[in-house]
Design a protein around this motif. Sequence first.
Motif, PDB file in Angstrom:
ATOM      1  N   MET A  36       1.590 -35.983 -19.434  1.00 10.10           N
ATOM      2  CA  MET A  36       1.411 -34.923 -18.436  1.00 10.10           C
ATOM      3  C   MET A  36       0.093 -34.168 -18.640  1.00 10.10           C
ATOM      4  O   MET A  36      -0.532 -33.734 -17.681  1.00 10.10           O
ATOM      5  CB  MET A  36       2.600 -33.960 -18.435  1.00 10.10           C
ATOM      6  CG  MET A  36       3.873 -34.562 -17.858  1.00 10.10           C
ATOM      7  SD  MET A  36       3.654 -35.468 -16.299  1.00 10.10           S
ATOM      8  CE  MET A  36       3.119 -34.169 -15.179  1.00 10.10           C
ATOM      9  N   ASP A  37      -0.333 -34.063 -19.889  1.00  5.79           N
ATOM     10  CA  ASP A  37      -1.640 -33.436 -20.147  1.00  5.79           C
ATOM     11  C   ASP A  37      -2.771 -34.304 -19.601  1.00  5.79           C
ATOM     12  O   ASP A  37      -3.825 -33.793 -19.214  1.00  5.79           O
ATOM     13  CB  ASP A  37      -1.860 -33.269 -21.664  1.00  5.79           C
ATOM     14  CG  ASP A  37      -1.046 -32.114 -22.220  1.00  5.79           C
ATOM     15  OD1 ASP A  37      -0.585 -31.267 -21.403  1.00  5.79           O
ATOM     16  OD2 ASP A  37      -0.864 -32.055 -23.451  1.00  5.79           O
ATOM     17  N   LYS A  69       5.722 -38.018 -23.429  1.00  4.82           N
ATOM     18  CA  LYS A  69       5.739 -37.549 -22.040  1.00  4.82           C
ATOM     19  C   LYS A  69       4.807 -36.340 -21.873  1.00  4.82           C
ATOM     20  O   LYS A  69       4.055 -36.250 -20.893  1.00  4.82           O
ATOM     21  CB  LYS A  69       7.169 -37.188 -21.640  1.00  4.82           C
ATOM     22  CG  LYS A  69       7.314 -36.834 -20.180  1.00  4.82           C
ATOM     23  CD  LYS A  69       8.778 -36.620 -19.814  1.00  4.82           C
ATOM     24  CE  LYS A  69       8.905 -36.265 -18.348  1.00  4.82           C
ATOM     25  NZ  LYS A  69      10.301 -36.131 -17.942  1.00  4.82           N
ATOM     26  N   ASN A  70       4.837 -35.446 -22.843  1.00  5.75           N
ATOM     27  CA  ASN A  70       3.942 -34.274 -22.771  1.00  5.75           C
ATOM     28  C   ASN A  70       2.476 -34.689 -22.818  1.00  5.75           C
ATOM     29  O   ASN A  70       1.636 -34.135 -22.093  1.00  5.75           O
ATOM     30  CB  ASN A  70       4.240 -33.300 -23.917  1.00  5.75           C
ATOM     31  CG  ASN A  70       5.564 -32.586 -23.712  1.00  5.75           C
ATOM     32  OD1 ASN A  70       6.040 -32.463 -22.582  1.00  5.75           O
ATOM     33  ND2 ASN A  70       6.166 -32.126 -24.802  1.00  5.75           N
ATOM     34  N   VAL A 123      -2.653 -36.688 -17.006  1.00  4.78           N
ATOM     35  CA  VAL A 123      -2.694 -37.088 -15.595  1.00  4.78           C
ATOM     36  C   VAL A 123      -3.480 -36.091 -14.756  1.00  4.78           C
ATOM     37  O   VAL A 123      -3.596 -34.916 -15.110  1.00  4.78           O
ATOM     38  CB  VAL A 123      -1.276 -37.282 -14.992  1.00  4.78           C
ATOM     39  CG1 VAL A 123      -0.599 -38.501 -15.591  1.00  4.78           C
ATOM     40  CG2 VAL A 123      -0.419 -36.033 -15.142  1.00  4.78           C
ATOM     41  N   SER A 137      -2.249 -41.883 -11.761  1.00  5.20           N
ATOM     42  CA  SER A 137      -1.669 -40.716 -11.077  1.00  5.20           C
ATOM     43  C   SER A 137      -2.446 -40.329  -9.819  1.00  5.20           C
ATOM     44  O   SER A 137      -1.921 -39.646  -8.948  1.00  5.20           O
ATOM     45  CB  SER A 137      -1.571 -39.524 -12.032  1.00  5.20           C
ATOM     46  OG  SER A 137      -2.846 -39.064 -12.410  1.00  5.20           O
ATOM     47  N   LYS A 160      -0.418 -33.258 -11.335  1.00  5.07           N
ATOM     48  CA  LYS A 160       0.669 -32.756 -12.195  1.00  5.07           C
ATOM     49  C   LYS A 160       2.050 -32.938 -11.562  1.00  5.07           C
ATOM     50  O   LYS A 160       3.065 -32.594 -12.180  1.00  5.07           O
ATOM     51  CB  LYS A 160       0.438 -31.293 -12.583  1.00  5.07           C
ATOM     52  CG  LYS A 160      -0.889 -31.061 -13.330  1.00  5.07           C
ATOM     53  CD  LYS A 160      -0.990 -31.827 -14.667  1.00  5.07           C
ATOM     54  CE  LYS A 160      -2.365 -31.650 -15.312  1.00  5.07           C
ATOM     55  NZ  LYS A 160      -2.606 -32.507 -16.478  1.00  5.07           N
ATOM     56  N   THR A 161       2.107 -33.472 -10.331  1.00  4.46           N
ATOM     57  CA  THR A 161       3.420 -33.815  -9.772  1.00  4.46           C
ATOM     58  C   THR A 161       3.823 -35.238 -10.164  1.00  4.46           C
ATOM     59  O   THR A 161       4.911 -35.702  -9.823  1.00  4.46           O
ATOM     60  CB  THR A 161       3.434 -33.731  -8.224  1.00  4.46           C
ATOM     61  OG1 THR A 161       2.585 -34.759  -7.695  1.00  4.46           O
ATOM     62  CG2 THR A 161       2.930 -32.379  -7.737  1.00  4.46           C
ATOM     63  N   ASN A 184       5.288 -38.414 -11.872  1.00  7.38           N
ATOM     64  CA  ASN A 184       6.578 -38.551 -12.556  1.00  7.38           C
ATOM     65  C   ASN A 184       6.536 -39.713 -13.561  1.00  7.38           C
ATOM     66  O   ASN A 184       6.701 -40.869 -13.172  1.00  7.38           O
ATOM     67  CB  ASN A 184       7.667 -38.785 -11.493  1.00  7.38           C
ATOM     68  CG  ASN A 184       9.039 -38.951 -12.091  1.00  7.38           C
ATOM     69  OD1 ASN A 184       9.259 -38.670 -13.282  1.00  7.38           O
ATOM     70  ND2 ASN A 184       9.979 -39.422 -11.284  1.00  7.38           N
ATOM     71  N   PRO A 185       6.320 -39.417 -14.854  1.00  6.11           N
ATOM     72  CA  PRO A 185       6.354 -40.500 -15.837  1.00  6.11           C
ATOM     73  C   PRO A 185       7.798 -40.770 -16.242  1.00  6.11           C
ATOM     74  O   PRO A 185       8.440 -39.928 -16.849  1.00  6.11           O
ATOM     75  CB  PRO A 185       5.552 -39.924 -17.017  1.00  6.11           C
ATOM     76  CG  PRO A 185       5.676 -38.444 -16.889  1.00  6.11           C
ATOM     77  CD  PRO A 185       6.065 -38.106 -15.472  1.00  6.11           C
TER      78      PRO A 185
END
Length: 337
Positions: A60-61, A56-57, A63, A30, A66-67, A69-70
């Motif tokens: 996001m935790d 996915k959550n 990376v 990321s 935080k923008t 895109n997985p």
Amino acid sequence: MKTITLKSPFDMHLHLRDNDMLKLVAPLTSDTFTGAIIMPNLVPPVDTKEAVTAYKNRIMDAVSDKTFNPMMTLFFKPYTKEFLEDVRDEITALKLYPAGITTNSEGGVESIDTIALAPTLNAMIDLDIPLCIHGETNGFVMDREAEFMSVYEELAIAFPKLKIIMEHITTKDAVEMVQKYDNLYATITLQHLLITLDDVAGGMLQPHLFCKPIAKRYEDRDALLNIALSGHPKIMFGSDSAPHPKHAKEACGCAAGVFTSPIALQVLVELFEKNNCLDNLQKFISDNACKIYNMKPSSKDVTLEKKDFIVPKAYEAYGETVVPMYAGETITWSIKS
Ligand code: DOR
Ligand code: ZN
């Protein structure tokens, strides 16, 4: 100092793993990529809506940006249309593994029978879900991908409206096949543009270059390089960066996978520059993928400068250690911002 800016770079085939390894490797993608297609071969595989959203959550935790895109994938099985409709908004593609062909693929498809798979594939067409395929048979290791070409051909003909992505192609045969049918596309990794089987096993065995599909012959590498360097619209970058703990690579029974995330963009710039094709890198790293997957590019630009970067011998955190490709070596481009 010479610089180049890549707009909205995407990695269209990535393994992020889970738990501590996920925490270690997610930022290394990321930091430089705007998004990635995330492979579902966890244990157990990602094959329910709940598993996709929970994974996915966790990504996001983990990376740094935080923008990021997985773009999630579901492990291919025969699914009903109702199930796919329900999960549609959470996923970008389905990933098909022939059973047992690679890491954590035991639950994959035993035989690719176009009649048996038709209900799932037709539902995917209706819902506009692409099918990503690990295209290998269980034949002789150097021939596995070439032997799979008839399967791609059968699927491309039987399902002309299905978007089929031939993942991490490694052969001249695959380079020819992807151009033969309108609904076939392909990703190419970093390592398959650079190495042959000689680099893996021609001298002392190099476990950190061992992956599946295995690197092939010089003529295969040249065919891959030529089509990638040309910016061909059906070809996207997919690193297949596949981290395994150092102890699992430097072992009797070495796990398959090359870890390239932290060096991918720098080495691609080096390679495209060396071949006087820098103008086509933007297509390979982003533009083609946006068109194939109907995605909008993000505003994330990454600038690289022509400055030496010594690749770390290993990346270590959270009790995990992973060795990147080119560990300890110097590459000639660095990330600036
Ligand atoms: O080398 C590989 N490693 N090839 C794959 O297809 C899977 C991957 C992994 O998950 O380790
Ligand atoms: Zn993979």
